[in-house]
Scaffold this active site. Structure first.
Site, PDB file in Angstrom:
ATOM      1  CB  VAL A  26      -1.176   0.273   1.299  1.00  0.00           C
ATOM      2  CG1 VAL A  26      -1.633   1.288   0.984  1.00  0.00           C
ATOM      3  CG2 VAL A  26      -2.319  -1.102   1.463  1.00  0.00           C
ATOM      4  CE  LYS A  27       6.086   5.109   3.160  1.00  0.00           C
ATOM      5  NZ  LYS A  27       5.523   6.077   3.759  1.00  0.00           N
TER       6      LYS A  27
END
Lengths: 286, 519
Positions: free
Chosen positions: A163-164
């Protein structure tokens, strides 16, 4: 065109430059208009057609004084700005000066000669990717990722999948319509094939950072061969490898569908997945 | 409570009670489990240093050797100090080297041998904790000598070249240009390394490796800057990822002043196992509490994945949970840099008023916490001119709502890692806003029953509703079901799970014992 208004507003600020730039501007403008097609030669636009005005800012590693300002003008001149107007100079840090320069560039742009490497698939936003998957596939698109062989550098696969993400762009996990399985580092090829089968992978992403003794090439060939052996052509997931040292044109040679090199973003990978699997005329998922 | 929002004190108390209810089972979980990283942190406190020729730290080699012989559930302290006695050596690093070579067997002693091993372990770890105490006293002395920044918010600036020797002059230049806090961004992916690299490092991916030596070098450089500038310049790094407890310990040993340390970030954004995270979290916060380190929590991250208006209440919920976990671990209010961010889409009508409402809500809910105010990133597009204006409004909201720590926004966010000139322009922006409107919070009182008050009440109300739902099903279930930042993270999945063990009946951790006695 609201050219007239723009011109009259522009004049107030900088009257002198227009008169300076006018003669040359005329002749070059004419050259452009008399070309093969209309307006293939253009110049930057400040407030008058053909004025060639641009603005740049930069820092020089010199303390702020008269000489620094002269150096900034010299650089601007070398960049093709003539005349160059130094409108702002400010000392920053120790021994650095920041400049803002406005000026007229003498370069022309020939639109007919512009060459761009076209991406062979459209770049979609996360929302668009999700929408296409939802509409065309009516289930989540399954992606399995891993670093194979002894490679423990998950930087690349994590940048694409987590996600980062990378550089402010979210990774594929962020896409609601993608089901991401990130197997992490040092995954063996049989483990990868097994995971792809278990997760009914539509695509397999492999990252290879280590290149000692061409490990990245050997590993990729081993991986693609294993998938060819384990699954019939129609059932094989899309095979994608990525890493900073790959030659993007070697896909066929390595037996994969696509290679992504340095600087690839999650959005590009997601867009490619949608293109290759769902929207291309030779799409994989029918 | 300063009372600018006219919040209902009963509702605020209820929100805190619900956060406690949601968090308590997680604390119980943390108290009954340990992890390889907690045990490695214990060994670091006991004095194990250095790494093998492949760069794997001796603490890793030693913990791995103990786990191979007796498992993790007893804790490593007793088996290690028992082996030390049997081997008749005093140096724990030497024992690690012998263990790595396979020449030491570990056992779980009983009776007198166990008592002796506990006592020896406690003595060694106690010495490590005293080193942290000395560093804290040293900070307090230096702050008294050089002084704190003259005003709030403290200005927080990032450096990240990948090379510690390049970072140092950049950090010193930033301090000279007005930064009160320097954060050294870590190399991409370090959070997923299950060991802490060793030594000074000159190569990183979009950041610099966090190592004990890099911590030491940067702190020493900022000490000389503090002396030069006549104000104490603080240093920040990250206690997050798989080595969170060790990072906290190294930060304490090297006198770092702030650490990013969020209760759920690793779970949600790095897919680290939830139990691993909560166990590591609790230990790291106990160390931070002891070391006098201010933690920065990561609520800003939720807003980069979820909508900053629709999901504003998840920030409040997370702040309340972070506050509960922090207090439980012994942190005082002044150490809680609870996070939030200016991430509302600027095209949304009244976005500035919404930002003011959210920022003021955090201020009033946590009046004694030095809130960490994070700049826009999601709606920074590469249009640097618009970005600079947005950063100006961000700075304005920061000062109008009395934020404690302001992370300086860069107009080149999402374009390049900040250039020298980007940083200068950004600091100029901050200086202008704080100079022009630094006291505006005194005059800024939202109209009673007006837009800002109503919005704040609504967000608090939604936060309470969400906490009620979590309370009914437990926090782990909420995380598994994707309540925060839209990520679903089940408790039996994620990275680092194999490094978690339930305590055996004779589990012993001298560090936890000492840290809990002081709390």
């Amino acid at each position: 065109m609201s050219e007239r208004t723009e011109r009259s507003e522009g004049r107030e600020g900088m009257p002198s430059r227009h008169s300076m730039s006018e003669p040359t501007e005329r002749s070059e403008g004419r050259a452009g208009r008399h070309g093969m097609s209309e307006k293939t030669v253009v110049r930057p636009y400040g407030d008058t057609t053909g004025d060639g005005m641009v603005q740049v800012s930069f820092t020089l590693p010199v303390p702020h004084d008269k000489r620094a300002e002269g150096a900034a003008v010299q650089l601007a001149n070398k960049m093709g700005m003539d005349p160059a107007m130094l409108v702002h100079a400010k000392p920053i840090g120790d021994g650095f000066t920041f400049f803002v320069v406005y000026g007229r560039v003498n370069h022309l742009v020939d639109l007919a000669k512009v060459q761009v490497v076209e991406r062979d698939f459209p770049l979609l936003s996360a929302k668009e990717v999700n929408a296409v998957v939802k509409r065309r596939l009516r289930r989540k698109l399954s992606v399995v990722g891993a670093c194979i062989g002894t490679d423990a550098h998950t930087v690349g696969i994590d940048a694409i999948l987590n996600v980062k993400g990378i550089a402010g762009e979210k990774g594929l996990e962020y896409y609601r319509e993608l089901k991401v399985t990130n197997l992490g580092a040092q995954v063996s090829v049989p483990e990868l094939v097994e995971a792809a089968r278990r997760e009914r992978a539509d695509a397999v992403l492999v990252s290879q950072v280590v290149t000692q003794r061409d490990a990245h090439l050997h590993n990729t060939r081993e991986m693609s061969a294993a998938f060819r052996e384990a699954m019939p052509a129609g059932r094989r997931p899309l095979l994608i490898v990525g890493g900073p040292r790959f030659d993007e044109s070697m896909a066929a040679e390595l037996g994969v569908d696509r290679i992504f090199g340095r600087g690839t973003t999650p959005g590009e990978v997601a867009s490619y997945l949608v293109h290759a699997l769902l929207t291309d005329t030779n799409k994989r998922v029918k | 409570m300063t009372g600018k929002l006219d919040l209902d004190p009963v509702l605020v108390a209820r929100a805190r009670e619900l956060a406690r209810r949601a968090g308590r089972p997680v604390v119980e979980l943390a108290r009954s489990h340990t992890t390889v990283s907690v045990e490695r942190a214990v060994l670091r406190l006991a004095g194990v240093t250095g790494a093998d020729p492949d760069g794997i730290p001796w603490v890793n080699r030693l913990v791995d050797a103990v786990v191979a012989d007796v498992g993790l559930g007893h804790g490593v302290a007793v088996p290690v100090f028992d082996a030390l006695t049997r081997e008749q050596i005093t140096d724990v690093t030497l024992l690690a080297q012998k263990a790595a070579a396979g020449s030491v067997r570990f056992e779980v002693p009983s009776g007198k041998a166990a008592t002796a091993a506990r006592r020896a372990a406690r003595r060694a770890v106690g010495a490590g904790v005293r080193r942290i105490d000395r560093r804290r006293a040293e900070r307090e002395r230096l702050v008294r000598r050089f002084g704190d920044p003259a005003r709030r918010p403290w200005i927080y600036l990032i450096v990240a070249t990948g090379d510690i020797y390049e970072d140092i002059p950049q950090a010193q230049a930033a301090a000279r240009a007005g930064a009160d806090v320097i954060a050294v961004i870590r190399s991409t992916g370090q959070s997923l390394l299950d060991y802490v690299p060793e030594g000074a490092t000159r190569e990183g991916f979009a950041g610099t490796y966090a190592t004990q030596e890099n911590f030491r070098l940067m702190r020493a450089a900022l000490d000389s800057s503090s002396k030069e500038l006549g104000r104490y310049v603080r240093l920040t790094n990250y206690a997050s990822g798989l080595c969170m407890p060790e990072m906290a310990t190294l930060a304490g040993l090297e006198r770092l002043d702030m650490m990013l340390n969020d209760s759920m970030y690793g779970i949600l954004f790095r897919d680290i196992n939830p139990i691993r995270t909560f166990v590591d979290q609790r230990f790291s916060r106990q160390v931070h509490a002891r070391a006098g380190i201010i933690i920065n929590t990561g609520e800003d991250n939720y807003l980069t994945t979820a909508d900053a208006v629709d999901e504003a209440h998840t920030v409040t919920v997370s702040q309340l949970l972070n506050e509960y976990f922090a207090h439980e671990a012994g942190l005082a209010d002044w150490q809680l840099g609870l996070g939030h961010a200016f991430e509302i889409n600027p095209d949304v009508p009244e976005s500035l008023r919404l930002e003011l409402a959210h920022a003021l809500l955090a201020r009033e809910l946590f009046p004694d916490a030095p809130l960490k105010w994070m700049p826009p990133t999601k709606h920074m597009t590469g249009d640097v001119f618009r970005g600079n204006l947005l950063d100006g409004f961000f700075n304005l909201v920061g000062t109008m709502t009395g934020q404690g720590i302001l992370l300086v926004g860069m107009m080149t966010e999402a374009v390049v890692t900040p250039w020298l000139s980007d940083r200068d322009i950004a600091l100029q922006n901050v200086r202008y806003v704080l100079g022009a409107a630094g006291g505006l919070h005194e005059d800024f009182v939202p109209a009673s029953g007006g837009f800002i008050q109503q919005r704040a009440h609504r967000v608090l109300g939604e936060a309470v509703e969400l906490l009620e739902r979590i309370g009914d099903q437990s926090l782990l279930t909420a995380i598994a079901e994707g309540t925060f930042g839209i990520m679903k993270r089940p408790a039996d999945r994620g990275k680092g799970l194999d490094g978690v063990a339930r305590h055996e009946a004779d589990y012993y951790n001298p560090a936890t014992e000492i840290l809990e006695q002081s709390a």
